[in-house]
Design an enzyme around this catalytic site. Structure first.
Site, mmCIF file in Angstrom:
data_model
loop_
_atom_site.group_PDB
_atom_site.id
_atom_site.type_symbol
_atom_site.label_atom_id
_atom_site.label_comp_id
_atom_site.label_asym_id
_atom_site.label_seq_id
_atom_site.Cartn_x
_atom_site.Cartn_y
_atom_site.Cartn_z
ATOM 1 N N ASP A 224 0.996 -1.229 0.167
ATOM 2 C CA ASP A 224 -0.175 -0.034 0.205
ATOM 3 C C ASP A 224 0.939 1.316 -0.118
ATOM 4 O O ASP A 224 1.515 1.567 0.939
ATOM 5 C CB ASP A 224 -0.892 0.025 1.308
ATOM 6 N N ASP B 20 -13.483 -3.415 -1.112
ATOM 7 C CA ASP B 20 -13.319 -3.036 0.035
ATOM 8 C C ASP B 20 -14.848 -3.042 0.705
ATOM 9 O O ASP B 20 -15.707 -2.038 0.237
ATOM 10 C CB ASP B 20 -12.719 -1.741 0.471
#
Length: 251
Positions: free
Chosen positions: A11, A130
């Protein structure tokens, strides 16, 4: 039997690898280029690179950083973040990505899945989802988990498959960074209803969490970040453990 895949995730925020808990409390973890090289050398099956602030900042991904990471890898490379259209996907491919991961842009324009799959093939398209479990429902969020949508996990995953997605990358926001184990019940339902591979993300904390996930065929691959970045789990050790527990992995 197809081997289960172990996938580290980078990330990236402002050019640095970061990690948080439940998508917040972000902290720096290291240089993406060095970390990508390390994971490639250590036996990872693939690498995922997500520019987590590109969409919320309203900018494109860092193409230069993608090129640098890709040049150090000998494994498949998936990149996501800031992809708004098929031209963005094309730039990613030119920058060294093997697959593109789309999330918010696909929610805002589901036809984008069809466009990219039509141009490059479904195997190039990973739809990242998500979702957070609230009041008995898995609610899909976008913009790095900052904004709610009107979509529900299972319906959106099925639609994504029908539109041409080659894989689903499901991250449980409830489990993200908690090291409490994967959302196995939801992942099992996803895997049973879909004909495309499912990548599990969110919650990896110990070796047994990976075994538990694969033993019930809840996913085709497991993605993790902090346990790998912090050195709590070493990928070769994990694969040897899984192999001893009769999980088919590439050693």
């Amino acid at each position: 039997m197809v081997a289960k895949r172990i996938i580290p995730c980078l990330d990236v925020h402002e050019g640095k690898t970061v990690k948080g808990i439940n998508f917040v409390d972000i902290r720096e973890m290291g240089d993406p280029v060095e970390m990508g090289r390390y994971y490639s050398d250590m036996g990872a099956d693939e690498l995922v690179f997500l520019d987590i602030s590109a969409t919320s900042d309203g900018r494109d991904f860092f193409a230069g950083m993608v090129r640098k990471v890709a040049s150090e890898l000998s494994i498949p490379f998936t990149v996501g973040g800031g992809i708004k259209d098929i031209m963005g996907a094309a730039r990613l491919l030119d920058s060294g990505a093997d697959k593109v991961s789309i999330n918010s842009a696909a929610i805002d324009n589901p036809l984008l899945i069809e466009e990219i799959a039509g141009a490059y093939g479904s195997q190039f398209v990973v739809v990242a989802i998500d979702a957070i479990f609230e009041s008995g429902v898995w609610r899909v969020k976008k913009s790095g988990g900052r904004r709610y949508t009107d979509k529900e996990l299972f319906g959106w995953a099925k639609e994504s498959q029908e539109r041409g997605a080659g894989e689903i990358l499901f991250t449980s926001i409830n489990h993200d960074g908690t090291k409490s184990g994967f959302a196995i019940e939801a992942l099992s339902e996803l895997s049973s209803m879909l004909q495309i591979p499912v990548i599990a993300s969110g919650g990896a904390g110990e070796l047994s969490h990976f075994r538990d996930l694969f033993e019930v065929e809840a996913a085709d691959a497991a993605l993790a970040a902090s346990v790998f970045h912090n050195g709590e789990i070493e990928i070769r050790e994990l694969k040897q453990y899984l192999n001893r527990n009769d999980v088919n992995v590439r050693i």
